[in-house]
Design an enzyme around this catalytic site. Structure first.
Site, mmCIF file in Angstrom:
data_model
loop_
_atom_site.group_PDB
_atom_site.id
_atom_site.type_symbol
_atom_site.label_atom_id
_atom_site.label_comp_id
_atom_site.label_asym_id
_atom_site.label_seq_id
_atom_site.Cartn_x
_atom_site.Cartn_y
_atom_site.Cartn_z
ATOM 1 N N ASP A 1 -29.207 -16.537 -30.959
ATOM 2 C CA ASP A 1 -28.890 -15.235 -31.556
ATOM 3 C C ASP A 1 -28.945 -14.109 -30.538
ATOM 4 O O ASP A 1 -29.373 -14.310 -29.395
ATOM 5 C CB ASP A 1 -29.861 -14.946 -32.720
ATOM 6 C CG ASP A 1 -31.322 -15.176 -32.346
ATOM 7 O OD1 ASP A 1 -31.620 -15.282 -31.144
ATOM 8 O OD2 ASP A 1 -32.161 -15.237 -33.257
ATOM 9 N N ASN B 1 -41.681 -14.338 -41.756
ATOM 10 C CA ASN B 1 -41.006 -14.490 -43.049
ATOM 11 C C ASN B 1 -40.235 -15.805 -43.136
ATOM 12 O O ASN B 1 -39.472 -16.015 -44.070
ATOM 13 C CB ASN B 1 -40.058 -13.306 -43.284
ATOM 14 C CG ASN B 1 -38.939 -13.221 -42.248
ATOM 15 O OD1 ASN B 1 -38.840 -14.064 -41.355
ATOM 16 N ND2 ASN B 1 -38.088 -12.218 -42.371
ATOM 17 N N HIS C 1 -37.958 -16.882 -40.947
ATOM 18 C CA HIS C 1 -36.602 -16.937 -40.387
ATOM 19 C C HIS C 1 -36.540 -17.882 -39.189
ATOM 20 O O HIS C 1 -37.515 -18.081 -38.476
ATOM 21 C CB HIS C 1 -36.040 -15.537 -40.066
ATOM 22 C CG HIS C 1 -36.613 -14.848 -38.876
ATOM 23 N ND1 HIS C 1 -36.534 -13.484 -38.709
ATOM 24 C CD2 HIS C 1 -37.262 -15.313 -37.778
ATOM 25 C CE1 HIS C 1 -37.096 -13.149 -37.562
ATOM 26 N NE2 HIS C 1 -37.553 -14.244 -36.988
ATOM 27 N N GLU D 1 -32.291 -14.782 -42.087
ATOM 28 C CA GLU D 1 -33.349 -14.101 -42.816
ATOM 29 C C GLU D 1 -33.458 -14.637 -44.248
ATOM 30 O O GLU D 1 -32.512 -15.258 -44.756
ATOM 31 C CB GLU D 1 -33.039 -12.597 -42.850
ATOM 32 C CG GLU D 1 -33.045 -11.923 -41.469
ATOM 33 C CD GLU D 1 -34.451 -11.621 -40.959
ATOM 34 O OE1 GLU D 1 -35.320 -12.515 -40.994
ATOM 35 O OE2 GLU D 1 -34.672 -10.483 -40.504
#
Ligand code: PGA
Length: 237
Positions: free
Chosen positions: A63, A132, A134, A139
């Protein structure tokens, strides 16, 4: 999913570097999927110290922020150059990263997806994990996005990653990321986590319950995932 619990960050980094080194030694022209973030820095150092021949290796990074200039010290282009590519002999033409400066980000994602598919499957994908859940910048969502896509970063990710930027306003709120499909298509996945703030999300992986609100849980149905954690990240297992 196999868990390897190491004494500390250094042990985690060494274990990951050994797996990556083995892959390269067995298959010098392997395709590696690479990750950024603070977690894999030690692994990159360890690999550099091994002085492996990486001249036949191809890499795809997961990414990049969007928009961001590759000269920005917080860009993942800059990170990879600083922490890895400047220290090893991966050929420039074999390095693939999503372009945070692309004029047409959707086109950039589509081209990247095509490029990965043209090369075939990634042999070994390295992943970090967000608090979280990811992976890459996939996400929490109500469904999994398979393809490379533009991702809106959640407030939690912005808060977590803004520590690297001078001001929170400087942090991009979007990213370009490989999708869950490309990650799951990798032959082997090595996920790294260190520190007690990752313990809760690592525990989620043990539940064998796939939930797009915790994207990393998809990995529980992959055939070959190695989760390498230090004692603190393993503290709730
Ligand atoms: P970190 O990031 O290694 O900086 O904790 C991991 C991630 O967000 O994937």
């Amino acid at each position: 999913m196999r868990f390897i619990i190491c004494e500390d960050y250094e042990g985690m980094s060494k274990a990951a570097a050994d797996i990556l080194a083995a892959e390269v030694l067995l298959k010098p022209n392997c395709i590696l999927g690479l990750a950024t973030g603070s977690t894999p820095i030690g692994m990159y150092q360890e690999i550099a110290e091994k002085k492996l021949d990486l001249s036949h290796v191809t890499t795809f990074n997961l990414d990049e922020y969007y928009p961001i200039k590759s000269s920005n010290e917080e860009s993942y282009h800059y990170f990879m150059q600083e922490n890895f590519f400047s220290k090893v002999n991966v050929k420039k033409e074999n390095i693939h990263m999503l372009d945070g400066e692309a004029e047409d980000p959707q086109q950039e994602c589509d081209d990247y997806e095509r490029l990965i598919n043209k090369h075939g499957r990634i042999d070994l994908q390295v992943l970090g994990i967000g608090h979280n859940g990811h992976i890459g910048f996939n996400e929490p969502n109500s469904f999994f996005r398979a393809q490379t896509h533009i991702s809106n970063l959640t407030q939690r990710t912005i808060e977590a990653n803004s520590r690297f930027f001078e001001r929170i306003e400087d942090m991009p709120t979007k990213s370009l990321t490989m999708g869950v499909g490309s990650i799951m298509n990798s032959k082997t996945i090595v996920l790294l986590a260190s520190g007690k703030e990752k313990a809760a999300v690592i525990k989620e992986l043990q539940k064998n319950k796939v939930d797009p609100q915790i994207p990393a849980t998809i990995l529980t149905v992959h055939r070959d995932v190695i989760v390498i954690v230090d004692k603190e990240a393993a503290s709730l297992l």
